[in-house]
Design a protein around this motif. Structure first.
Motif, PDB file in Angstrom:
ATOM      1  N   LEU A  69      33.025  37.280  36.439  1.00  0.00           N
ATOM      2  CA  LEU A  69      34.175  37.977  35.845  1.00  0.00           C
ATOM      3  C   LEU A  69      35.311  38.100  36.854  1.00  0.00           C
ATOM      4  O   LEU A  69      36.486  37.964  36.490  1.00  0.00           O
ATOM      5  CB  LEU A  69      33.750  39.350  35.327  1.00  0.00           C
ATOM      6  CG  LEU A  69      32.679  39.348  34.231  1.00  0.00           C
ATOM      7  CD1 LEU A  69      32.347  40.772  33.805  1.00  0.00           C
ATOM      8  CD2 LEU A  69      33.087  38.501  33.044  1.00  0.00           C
ATOM      9  N   PHE A  70      34.984  38.342  38.129  1.00  0.00           N
ATOM     10  CA  PHE A  70      36.024  38.364  39.157  1.00  0.00           C
ATOM     11  C   PHE A  70      36.666  36.988  39.300  1.00  0.00           C
ATOM     12  O   PHE A  70      37.882  36.872  39.456  1.00  0.00           O
ATOM     13  CB  PHE A  70      35.462  38.829  40.508  1.00  0.00           C
ATOM     14  CG  PHE A  70      35.474  40.314  40.670  1.00  0.00           C
ATOM     15  CD1 PHE A  70      36.639  40.995  40.976  1.00  0.00           C
ATOM     16  CD2 PHE A  70      34.312  41.047  40.500  1.00  0.00           C
ATOM     17  CE1 PHE A  70      36.659  42.367  41.102  1.00  0.00           C
ATOM     18  CE2 PHE A  70      34.318  42.423  40.633  1.00  0.00           C
ATOM     19  CZ  PHE A  70      35.493  43.092  40.937  1.00  0.00           C
ATOM     20  N   ALA A  73      39.034  36.639  36.636  1.00  0.00           N
ATOM     21  CA  ALA A  73      40.186  37.530  36.828  1.00  0.00           C
ATOM     22  C   ALA A  73      41.232  36.924  37.758  1.00  0.00           C
ATOM     23  O   ALA A  73      42.427  37.179  37.580  1.00  0.00           O
ATOM     24  CB  ALA A  73      39.724  38.888  37.366  1.00  0.00           C
ATOM     25  N   PHE A 137      36.902  46.109  34.521  1.00  0.00           N
ATOM     26  CA  PHE A 137      37.586  44.947  33.955  1.00  0.00           C
ATOM     27  C   PHE A 137      38.441  45.294  32.738  1.00  0.00           C
ATOM     28  O   PHE A 137      39.381  44.563  32.435  1.00  0.00           O
ATOM     29  CB  PHE A 137      36.583  43.835  33.637  1.00  0.00           C
ATOM     30  CG  PHE A 137      36.051  43.186  34.879  1.00  0.00           C
ATOM     31  CD1 PHE A 137      36.852  42.364  35.654  1.00  0.00           C
ATOM     32  CD2 PHE A 137      34.756  43.409  35.293  1.00  0.00           C
ATOM     33  CE1 PHE A 137      36.384  41.788  36.817  1.00  0.00           C
ATOM     34  CE2 PHE A 137      34.265  42.833  36.449  1.00  0.00           C
ATOM     35  CZ  PHE A 137      35.083  42.010  37.216  1.00  0.00           C
ATOM     36  N   LEU A 142      43.026  45.455  36.868  1.00  0.00           N
ATOM     37  CA  LEU A 142      42.662  44.044  36.799  1.00  0.00           C
ATOM     38  C   LEU A 142      43.762  43.091  37.285  1.00  0.00           C
ATOM     39  O   LEU A 142      43.466  42.144  38.006  1.00  0.00           O
ATOM     40  CB  LEU A 142      42.216  43.680  35.387  1.00  0.00           C
ATOM     41  CG  LEU A 142      41.605  42.297  35.239  1.00  0.00           C
ATOM     42  CD1 LEU A 142      40.344  42.162  36.086  1.00  0.00           C
ATOM     43  CD2 LEU A 142      41.291  42.019  33.792  1.00  0.00           C
TER      44      LEU A 142
END
Length: 196
Positions: A69-70, A73, A137, A142
């Motif tokens: 997820l990072f 991002a 998130f 974010l």
């Protein structure tokens, strides 16, 4: 780093050292020590937490999902080089985080005063970490997520002020020293070519 969001602290359990990458979750003892250093209330009393191999494996999988997820991002910028080739695809990462976050039930109990009771069905550690990831998130920070560009650094960070370029002062110093060294080598190379 202690004031970083829990999702970021989880992602930062993979770090670069002089000898290569280190993983705080490489052993059951490492995971236990890391969890005991966190505040995971009301999900888990970390003072009494002891990991086992099943919990370690599932926590590593959840951490990799959070790192995916990072990586998403910071896209279209490249992700951290630490494990970008070993991260699950985004749909799989989302499914893992969402399933770990789901099995909890909050209720209000009123005896002498109102109290919140939290019932977690399943892995309390996974629920705490996954819910922290959902909060992070889906939150306002974010757009400030970055991957540190310093040599050998593999960390993500939240840009806290407009001029921040690196995850830490140490990484900034290392990046400046590397640039200086590279410039000096280029100058030395061109000077040597002029004298030949």
């Amino acid at each position: 780093m202690d004031d970083d969001p829990l999702a970021l602290r989880l992602a930062s359990t993979i770090r670069a050292r002089r000898g290569g990458l280190t993983d705080a979750f490489a052993t059951v003892d490492g995971l236990t020590a890391w969890v005991r250093g966190q505040d995971l209330s009301p999900y888990l009393d970390t003072a009494t937490f002891t990991a086992d191999e099943r919990i370690r494996v599932s926590t590593v999988a959840l951490r990799q999902a959070v790192r995916a997820l990072f990586a998403e991002a910071v896209s279209p910028h490249p992700p951290s080089p630490a494990d970008s080739g070993a991260l699950p695809p985004l749909p799989e990462a989302l499914a893992l985080v969402n399933s770990a976050a789901a099995p909890m039930h909050r209720r209000l109990v009123w005896s002498d005063a109102p109290e919140q009771h939290l019932e977690v069905h399943g892995d309390r550690l996974a629920a705490a970490l996954a819910n922290a990831a959902v909060d992070f998130f889906a939150g306002p920070g974010l757009p400030q997520v970055r991957v540190c560009p310093a040599p050998r650094c593999v960390l993500y960070f939240v840009k806290r002020h407009p001029r921040q370029e690196w995850c830490s002062v140490a990484c900034g110093n290392r990046a400046r020293a590397a640039r200086h060294y590279h410039r000096d080598r280029q100058r030395g190379g061109s000077d040597a070519a002029e004298w030949s």
